[in-house]
Structures are given as C-alpha cells and as structure tokens.
Design a protein around this motif. Structure first.
Motif, PDB file in Angstrom:
ATOM      1  N   LEU A 144       0.745  -4.724  -7.326  1.00 60.55           N
ATOM      2  CA  LEU A 144      -0.382  -3.794  -7.428  1.00 60.55           C
ATOM      3  C   LEU A 144      -1.586  -4.480  -8.053  1.00 60.55           C
ATOM      4  O   LEU A 144      -2.704  -4.409  -7.558  1.00 60.55           O
ATOM      5  CB  LEU A 144       0.049  -2.595  -8.274  1.00 60.55           C
ATOM      6  CG  LEU A 144      -0.827  -1.350  -8.258  1.00 60.55           C
ATOM      7  CD1 LEU A 144      -0.694  -0.643  -6.923  1.00 60.55           C
ATOM      8  CD2 LEU A 144      -0.406  -0.397  -9.364  1.00 60.55           C
ATOM      9  N   LEU A 203      -2.089  -7.717  -8.334  1.00 59.64           N
ATOM     10  CA  LEU A 203      -2.524  -8.875  -7.571  1.00 59.64           C
ATOM     11  C   LEU A 203      -3.317  -8.486  -6.328  1.00 59.64           C
ATOM     12  O   LEU A 203      -4.429  -8.962  -6.100  1.00 59.64           O
ATOM     13  CB  LEU A 203      -1.293  -9.710  -7.190  1.00 59.64           C
ATOM     14  CG  LEU A 203      -1.600 -11.087  -6.612  1.00 59.64           C
ATOM     15  CD1 LEU A 203      -2.356 -11.922  -7.635  1.00 59.64           C
ATOM     16  CD2 LEU A 203      -0.317 -11.785  -6.205  1.00 59.64           C
ATOM     17  N   CYS A 248      -4.303  -5.299  -5.290  1.00 60.37           N
ATOM     18  CA  CYS A 248      -5.186  -4.131  -5.279  1.00 60.37           C
ATOM     19  C   CYS A 248      -6.351  -4.294  -6.239  1.00 60.37           C
ATOM     20  O   CYS A 248      -7.385  -3.676  -6.071  1.00 60.37           O
ATOM     21  CB  CYS A 248      -4.418  -2.860  -5.639  1.00 60.37           C
ATOM     22  SG  CYS A 248      -3.049  -2.565  -4.548  1.00 60.37           S
ATOM     23  N   VAL A 249      -6.170  -5.102  -7.273  1.00 63.56           N
ATOM     24  CA  VAL A 249      -7.245  -5.250  -8.249  1.00 63.56           C
ATOM     25  C   VAL A 249      -7.841  -6.656  -8.205  1.00 63.56           C
ATOM     26  O   VAL A 249      -9.025  -6.824  -7.947  1.00 63.56           O
ATOM     27  CB  VAL A 249      -6.748  -4.918  -9.678  1.00 63.56           C
ATOM     28  CG1 VAL A 249      -7.902  -5.041 -10.657  1.00 63.56           C
ATOM     29  CG2 VAL A 249      -6.147  -3.533  -9.722  1.00 63.56           C
ATOM     30  N   THR A 250      -6.990  -7.677  -8.413  1.00 60.98           N
ATOM     31  CA  THR A 250      -7.492  -9.043  -8.457  1.00 60.98           C
ATOM     32  C   THR A 250      -8.075  -9.458  -7.101  1.00 60.98           C
ATOM     33  O   THR A 250      -9.210  -9.901  -7.009  1.00 60.98           O
ATOM     34  CB  THR A 250      -6.369 -10.018  -8.854  1.00 60.98           C
ATOM     35  OG1 THR A 250      -5.642  -9.428  -9.918  1.00 60.98           O
ATOM     36  CG2 THR A 250      -6.937 -11.327  -9.308  1.00 60.98           C
ATOM     37  N   ILE A 251      -7.243  -9.353  -6.062  1.00 67.20           N
ATOM     38  CA  ILE A 251      -7.735  -9.626  -4.708  1.00 67.20           C
ATOM     39  C   ILE A 251      -7.572  -8.320  -3.946  1.00 67.20           C
ATOM     40  O   ILE A 251      -6.553  -8.087  -3.320  1.00 67.20           O
ATOM     41  CB  ILE A 251      -6.898 -10.707  -3.995  1.00 67.20           C
ATOM     42  CG1 ILE A 251      -6.528 -11.831  -4.968  1.00 67.20           C
ATOM     43  CG2 ILE A 251      -7.638 -11.243  -2.781  1.00 67.20           C
ATOM     44  CD1 ILE A 251      -5.478 -12.760  -4.409  1.00 67.20           C
ATOM     45  N   LEU A 293      -5.476  -4.791  -0.239  1.00 65.88           N
ATOM     46  CA  LEU A 293      -4.604  -3.708   0.215  1.00 65.88           C
ATOM     47  C   LEU A 293      -4.822  -2.484  -0.670  1.00 65.88           C
ATOM     48  O   LEU A 293      -5.107  -2.613  -1.853  1.00 65.88           O
ATOM     49  CB  LEU A 293      -3.132  -4.148   0.123  1.00 65.88           C
ATOM     50  CG  LEU A 293      -2.657  -5.106   1.212  1.00 65.88           C
ATOM     51  CD1 LEU A 293      -1.299  -5.677   0.861  1.00 65.88           C
ATOM     52  CD2 LEU A 293      -2.607  -4.406   2.566  1.00 65.88           C
ATOM     53  N   ALA A 330      -4.029   0.858  -2.959  1.00 62.04           N
ATOM     54  CA  ALA A 330      -3.002   1.111  -3.963  1.00 62.04           C
ATOM     55  C   ALA A 330      -2.392   2.490  -3.796  1.00 62.04           C
ATOM     56  O   ALA A 330      -1.717   2.986  -4.661  1.00 62.04           O
ATOM     57  CB  ALA A 330      -3.620   0.986  -5.361  1.00 62.04           C
ATOM     58  N   ASN A 331      -2.658   3.119  -2.672  1.00 58.86           N
ATOM     59  CA  ASN A 331      -2.188   4.486  -2.516  1.00 58.86           C
ATOM     60  C   ASN A 331      -1.587   4.677  -1.139  1.00 58.86           C
ATOM     61  O   ASN A 331      -2.177   4.281  -0.134  1.00 58.86           O
ATOM     62  CB  ASN A 331      -3.378   5.439  -2.717  1.00 58.86           C
ATOM     63  CG  ASN A 331      -2.943   6.881  -2.639  1.00 58.86           C
ATOM     64  OD1 ASN A 331      -2.819   7.443  -1.570  1.00 58.86           O
ATOM     65  ND2 ASN A 331      -2.687   7.471  -3.784  1.00 58.86           N
ATOM     66  N   LEU A 380      -3.629   6.032   1.919  1.00 57.32           N
ATOM     67  CA  LEU A 380      -4.691   5.277   2.574  1.00 57.32           C
ATOM     68  C   LEU A 380      -4.084   4.390   3.655  1.00 57.32           C
ATOM     69  O   LEU A 380      -2.910   4.035   3.580  1.00 57.32           O
ATOM     70  CB  LEU A 380      -5.418   4.417   1.531  1.00 57.32           C
ATOM     71  CG  LEU A 380      -6.063   5.211   0.393  1.00 57.32           C
ATOM     72  CD1 LEU A 380      -6.439   4.296  -0.751  1.00 57.32           C
ATOM     73  CD2 LEU A 380      -7.288   5.954   0.895  1.00 57.32           C
ATOM     74  N   ILE A 389       4.932   4.316  -8.167  1.00 58.31           N
ATOM     75  CA  ILE A 389       3.954   3.272  -8.487  1.00 58.31           C
ATOM     76  C   ILE A 389       2.823   3.257  -7.463  1.00 58.31           C
ATOM     77  O   ILE A 389       1.654   3.127  -7.807  1.00 58.31           O
ATOM     78  CB  ILE A 389       4.644   1.885  -8.531  1.00 58.31           C
ATOM     79  CG1 ILE A 389       5.641   1.848  -9.686  1.00 58.31           C
ATOM     80  CG2 ILE A 389       3.623   0.760  -8.660  1.00 58.31           C
ATOM     81  CD1 ILE A 389       6.441   0.578  -9.763  1.00 58.31           C
ATOM     82  N   PHE A 390       3.189   3.418  -6.178  1.00 57.98           N
ATOM     83  CA  PHE A 390       2.160   3.329  -5.136  1.00 57.98           C
ATOM     84  C   PHE A 390       1.711   4.690  -4.623  1.00 57.98           C
ATOM     85  O   PHE A 390       1.028   4.776  -3.610  1.00 57.98           O
ATOM     86  CB  PHE A 390       2.677   2.483  -3.973  1.00 57.98           C
ATOM     87  CG  PHE A 390       2.892   1.044  -4.340  1.00 57.98           C
ATOM     88  CD1 PHE A 390       1.816   0.167  -4.376  1.00 57.98           C
ATOM     89  CD2 PHE A 390       4.142   0.565  -4.676  1.00 57.98           C
ATOM     90  CE1 PHE A 390       2.007  -1.159  -4.738  1.00 57.98           C
ATOM     91  CE2 PHE A 390       4.343  -0.759  -5.034  1.00 57.98           C
ATOM     92  CZ  PHE A 390       3.271  -1.620  -5.072  1.00 57.98           C
TER      93      PHE A 390
END
Lengths: 600, 309
Positions: free
Chosen positions: B156, B158, B160-163, B166, B168-169, B172, B255-256
């Motif tokens: 998540l 890596l 969804c935030v850093t790169i 993809l 996070a939900n 979508l 989590i997702f």
C-alpha cells in the motif's frame, strides 16, 4: 552476487526518484467530489438511522421542514427548508403548544411526484411507531400522543398529534414548549418519507427504490464500496447546489482512508489513524481540520462499588459522601492538559463539566461557563495548567482523610485496587494507560481491561464494573440530552444511579422553592430527587428557569463524583484545501452540496 | 471411476454435511452466549423499543426454538433470514454481493499461486544451487514468513503513496490488483518451495534415471515424469491454501477496502448480527469443507495408485 546488489541499488534509486518527484498533486475533477465519511451505513432510512455518518449521507439527500445552514460569520444555524418559515408556537389552554407550518410551493420527490404535507404526517407517525421500533423513535416524545403509542397497554390506533388539513399545511401539537424543537425539525428522524415508497421494506437499501427530496438523489449503491449521489433536479433549492456529483466511498479503515487522501483519490476523509495525528498536524497544517463537536469524554464510576479501605467503619450517608469526595479527589489527580496535548492529541479541550462546551443557554452564553460555583474558573474545578499542582495537593489532602499516607514515599498504602475497563481501541488504551500511571504516582494500583465493543456496552450497562471509560455526544443542542440519561430508568444510566443498593440511599436534597416551585425534598433517594428534577425540567416553560434547573441537575450528578470529565470531543477530518464551500456543524453532520473545486 | 470411489465420495459428502451441521449448531449457540446483542448501541434504545424489535425478529423465543426454526428455514426454504443491523437487507443478498468480489479475489490469487508457484519451484529444482535457485529461495523465504497484513501495508505504501500507480481502494478501477498480489504472495512462495523439494525428490528417483538412460528427451522427462509426480504435495496443499486465502482475505479486504465477504463477516460479529454471522460462517465453512474434499479426490486423478477408501 555483485550483480544482485547493483540491481537492488538501482531499484532503490528509482523508488527514491519517484518519491521525490511525486510532490505536485494532479488537479481534482471539478464536477465530482470523492469523499469517505465512514463504512457501509447500517441504514439510510432517515427514520431508522442513528449514526452520524448515516445522518451526513441523509442530509445530502433529504430536506425536512428545517435544515442546518451556516450564517455569514460561520456559525451553524437552523433555517426553514421545506417550510416557508419557522413560526413560533401557540400555547393552548391546557399547556400544549401548537405549531402550524406551510410548505413551499411546488415541492417534489426525486421521482417527480408532488410532496404533500401528509407525507410528513405519515413519516413522523411511522418513525415513532412500535412496529418500526427505531433507535431514535423517542425523539418524538415531545409530541402530544407519543406516550399513548408506547404505553404499557398501547392505546388502540394511537397516533402523534400531527395532522395535514390540506396538502400544504402541517399542524403539530407538542406536550409542552420545547426549547430545541426547531433543531428536531432539522434532525434526520423528522425528515419526510412517502408511504408507497417505504411500503417496500428494502426501499432504502438500493438506489433504484430510494426516493428522496433533498439536494441529491442516489444514483448507485455498490454495497460496502461506494454510493454515488447525483444532483436532484427536483430539489426546491437545486440552483444553490454547486457540486453535481458526490462519490461516497465506504471504508472503516483509517489507514486506507489516509492513503487515499495522500495520493489525491479522496479529497475529504472523516477519520485518520490516531498514531498519525502529530505528523499530519505538521505535514498538512491547512488540511488537517479540528472542528468543534458537542460531546464529553469521561470516566464513569459504578456508584455501588465501594472504594473505601478494607476495615472502614463508615456506613450509609457517611460512606456515600466519603466515596463521592474520594472519587472527585482522584479525578483531580488527572492532568487533562497532558491528556489532550500528549495522549489524545486531536485538539480536544480539557473538560471541567459534564455538559460539554458548545451547549448554549437562552441568552447565547455557554452553558459550561455558567456551571459550578466558582467565579474564577469555568465548571467544577480549574483545568488551567497553572492550577494543576494546587488541585493535586488538594486531592492528596482529601484522600489523607480516608487512607493511610506514607510521607516517605509520598504514596497511599491502602487504597483498594481500581479496575478500569475500556473498549478495544488505541486511543482509549492510551488514555487508560495515562490514568493508570497518574494514579500509580499516589500509590493507587489500577488494573486495565479492554473489552470488545458490544460486550463492553453490555458490561457497562449492567453495572458489572467499577471504573469505565465513557463518552457522550449530543444529538441536539440542549443540555437536557446530557442530563436525562442519568434518571433511574434510563438505558444509559451506566453509573447505576438509583439502582441496586443506591436505590435505598436517601441522602439527596432537592430544594426548588427559590425557582418558584413547591418542591423541597430532604434526604431523598435518587428517584425522589433527580428523577423529579428532570421531570420538572422537561415540563418547564420558562427558558431562564429551565437552564437554572439544568444547572441544579448537573450540580447533583457532579457532586456524586461518579462522573469524571476528561475532555470535550473534537471532530477531526482531512479536507483538501482546493475544496471550497464545505461546512460542518458541531453535531458532526457535513455538508457537501455547496462545494466547488479551485485547482489554482 | 469404480463403485468403491463413488462410495468413498458419497461417504465424504455425508461427512461434509455433518461437519457443516456441527458448525452451524456450535456457532448458533456460542453467538447467543456472547454478551451483548444486536440492538445494543452507545445510545441505548428504550426497553420498549428493544422488546418490540426482539419480538419482530423472533429473538424473544427460547433459544432452542430459534435454533430449530433456523435449521428448518435453511433446509426447507434455503432462507438465511434478514440482517438485524442492516435493516431491509436479507443475509443472502449481503453474502451474494460480497461473495462475488471475494471469489474474484480468492480464485485469481489461487490461480496465480498455483501457476507461478509450480513454475518457479520447477525452475529452482532444475537449476539447483544456481544463482536463480538461490534468489528464488531467499525471496520465497521472505514471503512465507511475512504475514499478509504487513505485506499488504508495505504494498500500500509503496504503490499507492510512494509511487502512486495503483489505487488504494477496491472500488476504484484496478483496485483489486494489490489485494490479489498480497493474497497470492504467501501461497505462491509456499507452493514454490513445495514444488522444488518434491521435484528434487522425484528427480532423484530410479525411474527418472531409467528414463534418462533410455534417452528420453529432457522436456519429456520433466513434464511427463517428474512434474506430474511432484504435484501430489501441491494438491494436498490446495485445501489449506484455500482456507488461508479465505481467512487472509478478511484482513486484506480491510486493508484495501475491498467490498468482499470479509467485512460482512467481521462486522457481523461486532454487531451481533446473528443471522449474518450464521450465513457467513456457513458459506465459509462449506467452502473449506468442499475444497478439502475436492483436493482429496484430485489425488486419485493425479496418482491412480492412491486408493480412496
């Protein structure tokens, strides 16, 4: 192996590059707003809903006689919605009060059918009915006729005293004047529903059958995933709605919400992980929002659990008074400023009263500021940081009267072990651990137990505990919602006032002669004093007297020491700074229909 | 398939039914023993309203009578009743909605695990002690020892935030990619290791040497002789793998934020939504029982020497 290391290094460099250049967020769409205010709602039937996130969904889609709005200075105010205006009530000879409302012209349901006054009459009777048994059915107990519906021997065909003489007029009669009546009209339980729509018991579970009359209509509902709302062309104030579409994502995982906020997918989220709060405050100073909420986080003590040292000879009134004094003293040991600044950290306000900040009196002054007897501070004790040492010393002095104090170690040696329970949650745990540490400093041994939510509610309600974490958030802006919960037969009387051994304890005085009442009780039981007082408050017609009586009631519960207020709740959320026109009210409802996106 | 096999399958089916019945019974009574109830909330409803609701849903009757009614409704009408918390929705609809998504998640993860696991395991066995084998072993060891909630959270952060490539939900588009990967990693790693060791074992057998001596081509040795025989432990693992995926999805779906059956299962318990607890338990239990049965029968297909009795 060398090749491998090189490969790993290359990957690491790549990741860092991506991370550093991911600073500028992509533009937000201007015609659709993605939000996350909670998980799958249990129900979106306005009559059945009792959750704050559900209420937020419902206020986007329904329009009652009145609604919450924001005045020029940003305060939450009640204004007429379906009604042309909100007239004052007319008092009848028997003390009941009648209100007559006229509906605006051309009101329609989202499916185009005309909305009639009789729809309100039907909706209110439905919401108050035994058949529906709604959580908030009791919200109608102010209307004449409610008591007959819920009488032990129900009166055949009993209905609320509300009628629709024609399609545009609603006449409702209340048992007596109610200070917060207009707020009730803006409360989701009071919103209209149509008889032929709700005849289908599953009407509120899917978009196809969901008929409403507010700013939005439900376009699609993928359960546990997303609810899509589209602007309602039939809404009477549709021109004012600026956001054409709302996508309400359903998630109850705060980490997931935050991830989606950070990567720009959801510009508004209603929850963040507790552990992240300090970081978010510095990282998103403009987007991490702390809003006021009317509620109190407190510790409650079981009134029937003794805390005197083993071998104490006190009994009856002496014992009860000693215990009250001890509980209040232990309450003073807690440093509420430390809790809000270093433990909970969500901008909460240290509390010195049970009725929270945000409750206003007739004259607009804060109820909590008028509570207690001191002129130098608000409430029942001083929560200023500077007062803490004095409070602490006074508490120790009080406790010395009842327990053995060892001067050398500065600790009491014979205070019985306290058992504290809280429901499983990181935030509650942190506060419990703080309290444990704080009382340990004076020699009190406190054990902590956490229980799963539903079990916890049961334990607390049954009085199967000695000290417990507790909290209460208002449904409407009137202190009575914090006071009537402590009458003997209230389902929320977790302290167990007037129950068990406490039922027999006749030590309470109630003297209302100063307020023009013929009521004076000395050494009465809880039922003979507090219950009577609350009944008088509910029947009281003079606003000023009513607030005075409510202060008397709060004085009574605070004097028992069974309620130890910790802080006044705040509502925290994240809102992307490019979203404009959003507002929320202290009851926790959030309004998205007037939002616009400013990507500049 | 002979009559003995049929009899065995029949026996197993009856046993499976009994297992599910026992699970139903235990779950039914245990949930009623747990303190609290479906109509409990922070703001207590009036005792009268509580009584009215209990009467409406038949919870005022003796527990044993409720149990008999429940069993009868399931057996005769396949009715799981209404949800007590999500009023207006039937348990079967809630499960139906969630199961579809969970099935996509679980079956894709299982397929990925089997295909990738067998492939990587075979490669590792055939390239034993080469660099590729070592890399595969190191990576799989890491994945086998990492619980899914850590793996999920790492992915998540890596992706969804850093790169942020993809979502996070789960709602979508593309939102199921990460949960599927998270779910698939552990069984993939496990099957890889399983295939590798079993393949190595088979490759050392006499009949492989015989085949080599006869001049059978390497391709034929691997696919016809070695692989088929080394799959038996993998098939054994399929039952437990499904159990892992089903239970793992409870965590991963959270989590997702995937709208699978996992959330319904977990929230039904906190809500004391008795009919939903029963419904989800029955579905998950049946799934696991059936998958174990299927993997038992598959032995026979792969290895005719195994006698099903």
């Amino acid at each position: 192996m060398k090749k491998l290391v090189a490969l790993f290094l290359a990957m690491a460099v790549m990741v860092c590059c991506f991370a550093s250049c991911g600073g500028g967020k992509a533009d937000l769409p201007t015609d659709s707003l993605s939000i996350c205010i909670g998980s799958e709602p249990d129900t979106l039937d306005p009559a059945l809903n009792s959750a704050v996130d559900g209420a937020t969904m419902i206020v986007q889609m329904f329009s009652g006689l009145a609604k919450w709005s924001q005045d020029a200075s940003g305060n939450a105010v009640i204004v007429a919605d379906c009604a042309v205006e909100l007239p004052a009530g007319v008092e009848n000879a028997d003390g009941t009060v009648t209100y007559t409302y006229t509906l605006k012209d051309g009101l329609k349901w989202s499916d185009g059918v005309a909305l009639k006054a009789s729809d309100f009459v039907f909706a209110w009777n439905r919401a108050a009915s035994v058949e529906l048994a709604a959580d908030y059915g009791y919200m109608f107990d102010v209307i004449d006729g409610y008591a007959d519906i819920w009488a032990e021997e129900p009166v055949e065909g009993a209905k609320l005293n509300v009628s629709a003489p024609d399609d545009k007029t609603i006449v409702v009669t209340l048992s007596n004047a109610v200070a917060y009546w207009n707020e009730l009209l803006a409360f989701p339980t009071y919103f209209p529903v149509r008889e032929d729509v709700v005849a289908n018991e599953s009407w509120a579970t899917e978009a196809a059958t969901y008929v409403c009359n507010g700013a939005y209509v439900m376009d699609a509902w993928t359960h546990d995933s997303v609810i899509t709302l589209k602007k309602n062309a039939n809404y009477h104030n549709a021109d004012a709605v600026t956001m054409p579409e709302l996508k309400c994502y359903l998630s109850d995982d705060a980490n997931n919400m935050l991830t989606n906020f950070k990567n720009g997918a959801w510009p508004m989220i209603d929850d963040v992980p507790t552990a992240e709060i300090p970081a978010l405050k510095t990282q998103y100073p403009d987007e991490f929002v702390v809003a006021g909420q009317i509620g109190t986080y407190y510790v409650c003590w079981n009134v029937n659990e003794t805390i005197l040292p083993a071998g104490s000879t006190l009994t009856g009134a002496d014992k009860a008074n000693a215990e009250a004094e001890i509980r209040n003293a232990i309450g003073l040991i807690l440093d509420r400023n430390h809790i809000v600044n270093n433990v909970s950290q969500a901008g909460e306000i240290p509390a010195s009263t049970f009725v929270p900040m945000g409750m206003t009196e007739e004259d607009g002054s804060e109820f909590y500021k008028n509570a207690g007897s001191s002129d130098s501070f608000n409430g029942y004790y001083d929560v200023a940081t500077s007062a803490y040492e004095a409070n602490y010393a006074a508490a120790v002095e009080t406790l010395k009267k009842y327990y053995t104090y060892d001067e050398a170690s500065g600790k009491f040696t014979n205070i019985p072990t306290l058992k504290y329970i809280y429901n499983t949650n990181d935030g509650h745990k942190a506060i419990a651990e703080y309290i444990q540490g704080a009382v340990a400093a004076i020699g009190i041994n406190m054990t902590l137990t956490n229980q799963e939510w539903n079990t916890f509610l049961n334990t607390r309600k049954d009085g199967d505990y000695s000290v417990a974490r507790n909290g209460w958030v208002a449904d409407y802006n009137d202190p009575i919602s914090f006071l009537d919960m402590w009458i003997t037969n209230s389902g929320n009387n977790d302290v167990q006032f007037g129950k068990g051994a406490h039922a027999e304890l006749a030590i309470y005085d109630l003297d209302l002669t100063a307020y023009g009442y013929d009521i004076k009780v000395e050494d009465g039981t809880w039922a003979e004093t507090y219950d009577v007082l609350i009944a008088e408050i509910k029947a009281c017609k003079d606003a000023a007297t009513r607030y005075d009586l409510m202060h008397v009631a709060e004085d009574m519960i605070m004097s028992t020491g069974c309620i130890t207020p910790i802080y006044y709740y705040t509502d925290i959320y994240m809102l992307d700074s490019r979203v404009e026109g959003f507002f929320s009210i202290p009851l926790g409802y959030k309004f998205f229909m007037y939002t616009t996106i400013n990507n500049d | 398939m002979n009559s003995k096999t049929l009899l065995y399958i029949l026996k197993r089916l009856v046993l499976a039914l009994v297992t599910v019945w026992v699970i139903i019974t235990i779950t039914f009574f245990v949930t009623r023993l747990v303190p609290g109830g479906p109509f409990q909330s922070e703001k207590a409803i009036t005792p009268e309203a509580q009584a009215a609701l209990e009467a409406k849903y038949g919870l005022d009757k003796p527990v044993f009578e409720q149990y008999l009614t429940y069993l009868k409704d399931i057996v005769t009408k396949f009715e799981f009743g209404p949800s007590l918390k999500q009023r207006g929705r039937d348990v079967i609809d809630i499960i139906g909605d969630g199961l579809g998504v969970s099935a996509i998640l679980g079956l894709t993860a299982a397929a990925i695990a089997i295909v990738c696991g067998v492939l990587l395991g075979s490669v590792a066995a055939l390239r034993r002690n080469k660099i590729i084998d070592k890399v595969i072993m190191v990576v799989t060891t890491a994945f086998v020892s990492m619980p899914s909630f850590i793996m999920g959270t790492l992915l998540l952060i890596l992706f969804c935030v850093t790169i942020p490539i993809l979502p996070a939900n789960g709602a979508l588009s593309g939102g199921l990619v990460l949960p599927i990967i998270t779910l698939a990693l552990y069984p993939t790693a496990y099957i890889t290791r399983l295939t590798r060791s079993s393949m190595l074992d088979v490759l050392g057998q006499d009949y492989i040497r015989t085949a080599k001596a006869k001049g059978v081509s390497a391709r034929s040795i691997i696919f016809k002789h070695a692989l088929k025989n080394s799959l038996i432990p993998v098939i054994t693992y399929c039952g437990p793998m499904l159990a892992y995926i089903v239970t793992g999805s409870l965590v991963v779906e959270r989590i997702f934020a995937v709208n699978g059956i996992g959330r319904a299962f977990v929230s039904s318990i906190t809500d004391r939504d008795y009919p939903l607890i029963m419904g989800t338990t029955i579905v998950l239990a049946t799934l696991i029982v059936v998958m174990n049965l299927v993997s038992d029968i598959l032995y026979k297909v792969v290895d005719p020497r195994i006698k099903l009795e």
